[in-house]
Scaffold this motif. Structure first.
Motif, PDB file in Angstrom:
ATOM      1  N   LEU A 133      16.433 -13.238 -33.477  1.00  0.00           N
ATOM      2  CA  LEU A 133      16.610 -12.097 -32.579  1.00  0.00           C
ATOM      3  C   LEU A 133      17.947 -11.413 -32.820  1.00  0.00           C
ATOM      4  N   ASN A 134      19.018 -12.210 -32.909  1.00  0.00           N
ATOM      5  CA  ASN A 134      20.358 -11.659 -33.089  1.00  0.00           C
ATOM      6  C   ASN A 134      20.487 -10.917 -34.414  1.00  0.00           C
ATOM      7  N   THR A 135      20.018 -11.566 -35.503  1.00  0.00           N
ATOM      8  CA  THR A 135      20.117 -10.931 -36.816  1.00  0.00           C
ATOM      9  C   THR A 135      19.250  -9.687 -36.890  1.00  0.00           C
ATOM     10  N   GLY A 136      18.043  -9.774 -36.291  1.00  0.00           N
ATOM     11  CA  GLY A 136      17.173  -8.607 -36.291  1.00  0.00           C
ATOM     12  C   GLY A 136      17.796  -7.425 -35.566  1.00  0.00           C
ATOM     13  N   LEU A 137      18.410  -7.693 -34.406  1.00  0.00           N
ATOM     14  CA  LEU A 137      19.053  -6.613 -33.657  1.00  0.00           C
ATOM     15  C   LEU A 137      20.242  -6.042 -34.418  1.00  0.00           C
ATOM     16  N   ARG A 138      21.042  -6.922 -35.030  1.00  0.00           N
ATOM     17  CA  ARG A 138      22.205  -6.440 -35.787  1.00  0.00           C
ATOM     18  C   ARG A 138      21.756  -5.632 -37.002  1.00  0.00           C
ATOM     19  N   THR A 139      20.698  -6.091 -37.655  1.00  0.00           N
ATOM     20  CA  THR A 139      20.182  -5.331 -38.796  1.00  0.00           C
ATOM     21  C   THR A 139      19.704  -3.969 -38.355  1.00  0.00           C
ATOM     22  N   LEU A 140      18.963  -3.938 -37.228  1.00  0.00           N
ATOM     23  CA  LEU A 140      18.467  -2.660 -36.716  1.00  0.00           C
ATOM     24  C   LEU A 140      19.621  -1.736 -36.349  1.00  0.00           C
ATOM     25  N   LEU A 141      20.629  -2.272 -35.662  1.00  0.00           N
ATOM     26  CA  LEU A 141      21.781  -1.447 -35.285  1.00  0.00           C
ATOM     27  C   LEU A 141      22.540  -0.961 -36.512  1.00  0.00           C
ATOM     28  N   ALA A 142      22.655  -1.838 -37.527  1.00  0.00           N
ATOM     29  CA  ALA A 142      23.364  -1.440 -38.737  1.00  0.00           C
ATOM     30  C   ALA A 142      22.626  -0.318 -39.458  1.00  0.00           C
ATOM     31  N   ILE A 143      21.291  -0.407 -39.456  1.00  0.00           N
ATOM     32  CA  ILE A 143      20.508   0.633 -40.124  1.00  0.00           C
ATOM     33  C   ILE A 143      20.560   1.936 -39.339  1.00  0.00           C
ATOM     34  N   LEU A 144      20.421   1.836 -37.984  1.00  0.00           N
ATOM     35  CA  LEU A 144      20.378   3.040 -37.157  1.00  0.00           C
ATOM     36  C   LEU A 144      21.744   3.706 -37.045  1.00  0.00           C
ATOM     37  N   PHE A 145      22.796   2.880 -36.929  1.00  0.00           N
ATOM     38  CA  PHE A 145      24.124   3.427 -36.661  1.00  0.00           C
ATOM     39  C   PHE A 145      25.116   3.136 -37.777  1.00  0.00           C
ATOM     40  N   GLY A 146      24.598   2.689 -38.933  1.00  0.00           N
ATOM     41  CA  GLY A 146      25.483   2.353 -40.034  1.00  0.00           C
ATOM     42  C   GLY A 146      26.369   3.510 -40.456  1.00  0.00           C
ATOM     43  N   ALA A 147      25.811   4.720 -40.420  1.00  0.00           N
ATOM     44  CA  ALA A 147      26.594   5.886 -40.828  1.00  0.00           C
ATOM     45  C   ALA A 147      27.781   6.113 -39.901  1.00  0.00           C
ATOM     46  N   TYR A 148      27.611   5.728 -38.608  1.00  0.00           N
ATOM     47  CA  TYR A 148      28.700   5.925 -37.652  1.00  0.00           C
ATOM     48  C   TYR A 148      29.746   4.812 -37.757  1.00  0.00           C
ATOM     49  N   LEU A 149      29.307   3.637 -38.238  1.00  0.00           N
ATOM     50  CA  LEU A 149      30.222   2.517 -38.384  1.00  0.00           C
ATOM     51  C   LEU A 149      30.824   2.428 -39.780  1.00  0.00           C
ATOM     52  N   ASP A 150      30.405   3.312 -40.666  1.00  0.00           N
ATOM     53  CA  ASP A 150      30.802   3.246 -42.069  1.00  0.00           C
ATOM     54  C   ASP A 150      32.299   3.483 -42.213  1.00  0.00           C
ATOM     55  N   LYS A 151      33.018   2.449 -42.648  1.00  0.00           N
ATOM     56  CA  LYS A 151      34.464   2.552 -42.801  1.00  0.00           C
ATOM     57  C   LYS A 151      34.877   2.984 -44.195  1.00  0.00           C
ATOM     58  N   ARG A 152      33.916   3.266 -45.058  1.00  0.00           N
ATOM     59  CA  ARG A 152      34.302   3.659 -46.407  1.00  0.00           C
ATOM     60  C   ARG A 152      35.009   5.007 -46.409  1.00  0.00           C
ATOM     61  N   GLU A 153      34.595   5.913 -45.534  1.00  0.00           N
ATOM     62  CA  GLU A 153      35.284   7.202 -45.464  1.00  0.00           C
ATOM     63  C   GLU A 153      36.741   7.003 -45.054  1.00  0.00           C
ATOM     64  N   LEU A 154      36.977   6.063 -44.127  1.00  0.00           N
ATOM     65  CA  LEU A 154      38.340   5.810 -43.672  1.00  0.00           C
ATOM     66  C   LEU A 154      39.191   5.157 -44.749  1.00  0.00           C
ATOM     67  N   GLN A 155      38.546   4.473 -45.702  1.00  0.00           N
ATOM     68  CA  GLN A 155      39.300   3.798 -46.755  1.00  0.00           C
ATOM     69  C   GLN A 155      40.016   4.782 -47.672  1.00  0.00           C
ATOM     70  N   ASN A 156      39.680   6.051 -47.562  1.00  0.00           N
ATOM     71  CA  ASN A 156      40.362   7.058 -48.369  1.00  0.00           C
ATOM     72  C   ASN A 156      41.852   7.104 -48.045  1.00  0.00           C
ATOM     73  N   ASP A 178      31.724   9.881 -50.789  1.00  0.00           N
ATOM     74  CA  ASP A 178      32.562  10.768 -51.605  1.00  0.00           C
ATOM     75  C   ASP A 178      33.921  10.163 -51.953  1.00  0.00           C
ATOM     76  N   PRO A 179      34.663   9.559 -50.994  1.00  0.00           N
ATOM     77  CA  PRO A 179      35.937   8.949 -51.389  1.00  0.00           C
ATOM     78  C   PRO A 179      35.765   7.893 -52.473  1.00  0.00           C
ATOM     79  N   GLN A 180      34.700   7.150 -52.426  1.00  0.00           N
ATOM     80  CA  GLN A 180      34.446   6.146 -53.458  1.00  0.00           C
ATOM     81  C   GLN A 180      34.155   6.814 -54.797  1.00  0.00           C
ATOM     82  N   LEU A 181      33.366   7.877 -54.784  1.00  0.00           N
ATOM     83  CA  LEU A 181      33.078   8.591 -56.026  1.00  0.00           C
ATOM     84  C   LEU A 181      34.351   9.179 -56.619  1.00  0.00           C
ATOM     85  N   LEU A 182      35.227   9.712 -55.763  1.00  0.00           N
ATOM     86  CA  LEU A 182      36.492  10.260 -56.247  1.00  0.00           C
ATOM     87  C   LEU A 182      37.363   9.155 -56.835  1.00  0.00           C
TER      88      LEU A 182
END
Length: 567
Positions: free
Chosen positions: A23-46, A205-209
């Motif tokens: 249940l826990n992993t399923g919910l975390r996977t679902l949240l990561a898929i649904l809201f992954g773009a909002y939690l994505d720290k790769r843009e901040l790594q720039n 994009d920051p990663q591609l750059l």
């Protein structure tokens, strides 16, 4: 192994069919898929340092180790860490020295990323294997690539451990990277590029750059080892779009430089497999500590990129043939049959959940059978509810993909067949129950007897039915992961040792560990860089296949298949 002395708590293997974990992993996977773009720290790594790195080796030569999917139970994780930390592994009368660079290819922690998980499942075991920098040579460097489990908290814990520490280190290995991806110049015109796909969605994009800047130093004489979080070349056989991000990276960042991508390497699938083509090797090596995954379902050949991709400008497709797999297809099939024994033994919580569901269903069926007319019995509210729970659970367990994907119907069909089989088992159990005198006892007598006698028996039978379903469903490429995750097989581990010679030859030694160590004893009086724990029982590694040589002659013959490496 006192946690107070070790500084961490050795962990048992993750029980992947535990109800709360599912249940826990399923919910975390679902949240990561649904809201992954909002939690994505790769843009901040720039905002972090965008430097690339250099590992020149010694006298133009460099040794590298690769391990992935390592942060699971202590015995398996530490067995591999112990071998990687040894000064050398002997094969065929030749000692292969410890890697000057350690590459972690993803899923450094299970089941989800957090500080305690990394400390107890990754950092602690690797620090115990190599507590201090080697006294007789340069300090090895560690680079880590996040996998999907590292991403479940948006990379927060991953970056804290591997990328944001001044003078960061894990035991004797020092960490250099400042982002979740990296580019490293190696000797003899070799480069290492590690890309972060974030659940295979896209490359930011920051990663591609960052990689565009690093690729500015590439030329036609350069060759590249490309690390990816997942072997999308294998997954693209059933999901053509899976390889699109990797192909886009190769096509737009690397190909214009004229450099050749000679090796793609990844973990994520917990086995070893190598596909070979005209000028490229595709290697999956996810045997660092997690449960073993089947190899007999792997296709004998791949077309990469797949011709079915919708990307209009995809690279020209190339054909690859499977060259090696570990364990072998025959051993993998044999291990599949262990599901009947291992699933109930490794997953008592899962069996208990099935026992509770079946006991409640039986009581609902028994109650419906003893009251009113046939329609009232058929549409008894508790009975309908329990049947809906069973069918919903079995269909979700089959993990049906979206309707626009090929072969999605088989998941629904198999899930429903499994559900009706469980209902049939419940009906059979109800018939047996009604033949016994307990159902006529004064309430709550029947409930007590059902919980004490009926529950354990039906739990075992229901678990065996799940095991049969997993075995049959795997024939249709459904729930293959669960077939092996439920067994939690810790043996058959794998890792890579690679050597770049001064003449530019890259030699890859794929190591297999048939049996991990499960008994250890402390060595408190050892040297500062010696392992804190050493095996009580033999711990050996062997070459899975003869060494793989790329680009140029080598000064020594390749070790033959079956040579044994000992620590």
């Amino acid at each position: 192994m006192d946690p107070q002395q070790l500084g961490f708590t050795p962990q048992r293997p993750v029980g992947w069919l535990a109800p709360l974990l599912l249940l826990n992993t399923g919910l975390r996977t679902l949240l990561a898929i649904l809201f992954g773009a909002y939690l994505d720290k790769r843009e901040l790594q720039n905002a972090l340092s965008g430097e690339s790195f250099e590992q020149p080796g010694i006298d133009g030569e460099l040794w590298l180790d690769y391990v992935a999917d390592l942060g699971d139970g202590f015995n398996a994780t530490y067995s591999v860490a112990y071998l990687l930390a040894q000064p050398g592994l002997e094969v065929g009368g030749r000692v292969l020295p410890r890697g000057q660079v350690l590459l972690m290819g993803g899923d450094q922690v299970y089941p989800v990323a957090n500080g305690d998980g990394y400390e107890n499942r990754t950092k602690g075991p690797y620090r115990a294997a190599l507590p201090e920098p080697p006294a007789d040579g340069p300090r090895p460097t560690l680079f880590a690539l996040p996998g999907n489990h590292d991403w479940y908290d948006g990379l927060t814990a991953f970056l804290r451990l591997f990328a944001r520490r001044k003078d960061g280190h894990i035991g004797g290995w020092r960490t250099h990277q400042r982002r979740s991806y990296f580019a490293v110049r190696l000797p003899a015109n070799w480069w290492l590029f590690g890309i972060d796909e974030q659940f295979g969605a896209y490359i930011d994009d920051p990663q591609l750059l960052y990689f565009e800047k690093a690729a500015g130093a590439l030329g036609p004489d350069d060759r590249i080892i490309l690390m990816t979080p997942s072997p999308t070349w294998v997954k693209a056989a059933n999901k053509p779009e899976a390889y699109d991000s990797v192909d886009y990276f190769i096509r737009t960042i690397l190909a214009p430089t004229g450099a050749q991508v000679r090796v793609l390497v990844s973990g994520d699938l917990h086995h070893y497999a190598r596909y070979t083509g005209a000028d490229r090797e595709l290697i999956t090596c996810g045997g660092g500590g997690a449960y073993l995954l089947a190899t007999h379902q792997l296709p004998d050949s791949l077309t990469v990129p797949p011709k079915e991709t919708l990307t209009r400008s995809a690279s020209p497709s190339r054909d690859y043939q499977i060259a090696s797999r570990y364990p072998s297809a025959a051993d993998s099939r044999r291990m599949s049959w262990g599901v009947f024994r291992r699933v109930p033994a490794r997953n008592p919580g899962f069996a208990s959940m099935l026992g509770i569901i079946h006991t409640l269903t039986m009581l609902a069926m028994a109650g419906a059978a003893s009251q009113g007319g046939i329609l009232q019995r058929l549409f008894s509210i508790p009975l309908v509810f329990m049947m809906v729970v069973i069918l919903t659970g079995t269909v979700m367990f089959a993990q049906p993909p979206s309707a626009n994907q090929d072969k999605h119907a088989r998941h629904w069909i198999l899930g429903l067949v499994h559900g009706f089989a469980q209902i049939a088992l419940a009906a059979g159990g109800t018939w047996v129950w009604l033949q016994l005198p307990f159902h006529d006892w004064t309430w709550p007598g029947p409930l007590v007897v059902a919980a004490i006698l009926y529950g354990p028996v039906i739990a075992f039978l229901a678990t065996q039915l799940v095991a049969l379903y997993l075995l049959l469903a795997s024939l249709f490429d459904v729930n293959v992961n669960e077939l092996f995750a439920g067994q939690g097989i810790e043996d058959s581990k794998s890792f890579l040792r690679m050597h770049i010679a001064a003449d530019g030859t890259l030699t890859i030694y794929p190591f297999g560990v048939d049996k991990i160590c499960r008994k250890w004893h402390a060595e408190p009086n050892g040297a500062p860089d010696s392992p804190w724990l050493v095996p009580d029982e033999p711990l050996t590694a062997h070459l899975i296949e003869p060494a793989i040589m790329l680009n140029g002659p080598t000064g020594a013959p390749a070790p033959e298949r079956g040579d044994v490496a000992t620590a």
